[in-house]
Design a protein around this motif. Structure first.
Motif: not given
Length: 521
Positions: A159, A164-165, A374, A376, A379, A384-385, A387, A391, A516, A518
């Motif tokens: 990351n 965002s991915s 991603l 949370p 990250t 950013t994330s 659920w 994106t 997802s 991550s």
């Protein structure tokens, strides 16, 4: 006196009384012969048991008592290419020890730091008695084995920054070319948001006597945001790591950035930022992470603060902005089925600076976008994330320009550009637990229940005048869900069912099953 291998944390005492333990065993063995009777064998075993007890008692004593000791000399062996000055700089803390306990702790720390240079296959630290005329002293012998293969290839999932991915990255490294612990590498990276990067860099652990490492990196980045925001971004630049410790990091970035719109359908806000710009920024990051695991935290806390100042170059085309991010995490063990409750809240704000800054827009790539593929939980670094949301799937939007020969953009999910926000807040709660299966527990596969909420809003171009904290909190998007977490060596995979509790008309979020991937940031 003592020896420390690279794969152990505590040194192993060889002889508490300045004698060689193996010699003592040999002296005892010389007395005995294979053909001696049973009584003499028992006597030998008794002598060995006493010696072992003596050794263990001395080891416990030096661990728990302050036995004074002074390091007389540090002897370096085994390095043929690596400069002595590099190893001496990493082992300097050994001479500050004044007791056996401090010396053992310093040896463990030095061992770890030498291994972290990635230029040695093994490191062995031996503590021996000092000169006979200097009682109460010790010599430290650092024996290293330089790596036989300086060329190394790696592939992993990471990351990076505000992505965002997750990013798939392949790296080729060449170690210790000049003997200063220098690490040269070239890498290729690509993520699911159509962002690609080619870069080359060097890492110098001890440059010109500096106490912190120095890094330099040339990069070429390209990101396709046509699907979400009707622009493509390309950056060519240099990144310099100026200061780096366990908790602090200072980086200077200089890049020539170009934003284009090949589709010619960008909204007016996006069109206003197309063209060239100079990014000259200084970024400071403070990070403390006391969690027991970044992939599945069950206890501890973490905090990250990132401050970035753009526009430090005296150029009219330099992008001027201030960006601040905060992220706080806490993991609380619950005491059954290895369960834990993870709580997190993050916030960020970006504002332009300079003359008439209140009426100016913030740079589009520096804004905050929520959503993406991603978790949370992984990250750590800012909002950013969220659920269940795709994106750049929520926040302020603006209609795209419609061309007569192309009334609908076939590459877009809707006829609007997602513009991101100058202010972002996100929070989550995650309850993880083991399944009642020994096989699943052994593999690390576990379940979790989760909830998340967040929002982004615009403050620049005088929009702050219409900002209301009550309106901002009432417009939070939220989701809940349940899923299965499958950890791997490269990433954390989640198979989730997400239920969107609250969204607005232009948001790109939908209830259903999602997968997802991550990795810790």
């Amino acid at each position: 006196m003592a020896e420390q291998e690279s794969d152990i944390s505590d040194p192993v005492v060889q002889n508490p009384n300045n004698e060689d333990e193996e010699d003592l065993y040999e002296q005892s063995d010389d007395v005995e012969d294979d053909d001696e009777d049973e009584d003499e064998d028992e006597d030998l075993e008794s002598q060995k048991a006493k010696l072992r007890n003596r050794f263990q008692n001395f080891f416990r004593r030096i661990q728990h008592e302050s036995i004074p000791i002074r390091v007389h000399d540090v002897v370096i062996k085994g390095n043929t290419k690596t400069k002595d000055t590099l190893i001496e700089a990493e082992t300097a803390s050994l001479k500050d020890a004044s007791t056996f306990k401090e010396l053992f702790a310093a040896s463990s720390d030095v061992n770890f730091r030498l291994q972290a240079l990635e230029i040695f296959d093994s490191v062995k630290i031996t503590l021996d008695s000092g000169p006979p005329e200097l009682p109460g002293t010790a010599n430290v012998i650092v024996d290293v084995v330089e790596t036989k293969s300086p060329l190394l290839g790696e592939i992993g999932v990471f990351n990076k920054g505000e992505a965002s991915s997750s990013t798939l990255e392949g790296t080729l490294k060449y170690k210790n070319i000049f003997g200063y612990g220098d690490l040269w590498d070239g890498s290729l990276a690509y993520d699911c948001d159509h962002k690609a990067e080619v870069s080359a860099g060097v890492f110098l652990p001890r440059f010109k006597g500096l106490v912190t490492p120095v890094t330099a990196r040339l990069f070429l980045q390209s990101q396709d945001c046509l699907k979400f925001s009707s622009f493509k971004e390309r950056s060519l630049g240099l990144s310099l790591g100026l200061f780096s410790t366990r908790n602090h990091d200072v980086v200077y970035n200089l890049a020539w950035r170009t934003l284009t719109d090949p589709s010619r359908t960008a909204s007016s806000s996006v069109r206003g930022q197309l063209g060239h710009g100079l990014l000259s920024s200084l970024k400071y990051t403070f990070k403390i992470d006391r969690r027991n695991s970044p992939l599945r935290p069950t206890r501890g806390f973490a905090f990250v603060s990132t401050t970035q100042i753009g526009g430090v170059a005296p150029d009219s085309r330099s992008l001027r902005f201030l960006r601040q991010e905060l992220d706080l995490r806490c993991a609380i063990p619950l005491g059954f089925y290895h369960s834990a409750l993870n709580l997190g809240i993050s916030a960020g704000i970006v504002l332009p600076w300079g003359s008439r800054f209140s009426s100016m827009p913030s740079p589009l790539p520096e804004r905050f976008f929520l959503g993406g593929n991603l978790s949370p939980v992984c990250t750590l670094g800012g909002p950013t994330s969220l659920w269940g949301f795709r994106t750049k799937g929520l926040g302020p939007t603006e209609p795209r320009r419609q061309l007569q020969n192309n009334p609908a953009d076939e590459n877009a999910d809707s006829g609007r550009d997602y513009l991101g926000g100058d202010l972002a807040v996100a929070a989550f709660a995650d309850f993880s637990f083991d399944f009642p299966s020994k096989w699943l527990i052994a593999k690390g596969i576990h379940g979790h229940l989760f909830a998340s909420a967040g929002n982004v809003d615009k403050l620049t171009e005088n929009s702050y005048r219409n900002f209301s904290l009550q309106k901002f909190t009432q417009s939070f998007r939220s989701s809940v869900g349940v899923g299965v977490v499958i950890p791997t060596n490269l990433f954390r995979m989640e198979l989730n069912y997400c239920n969107i509790l609250k969204k607005f008309g232009e948001d790109r979020g939908k209830s259903g099953f999602r997968v997802s991937f991550s990795s810790p940031s």
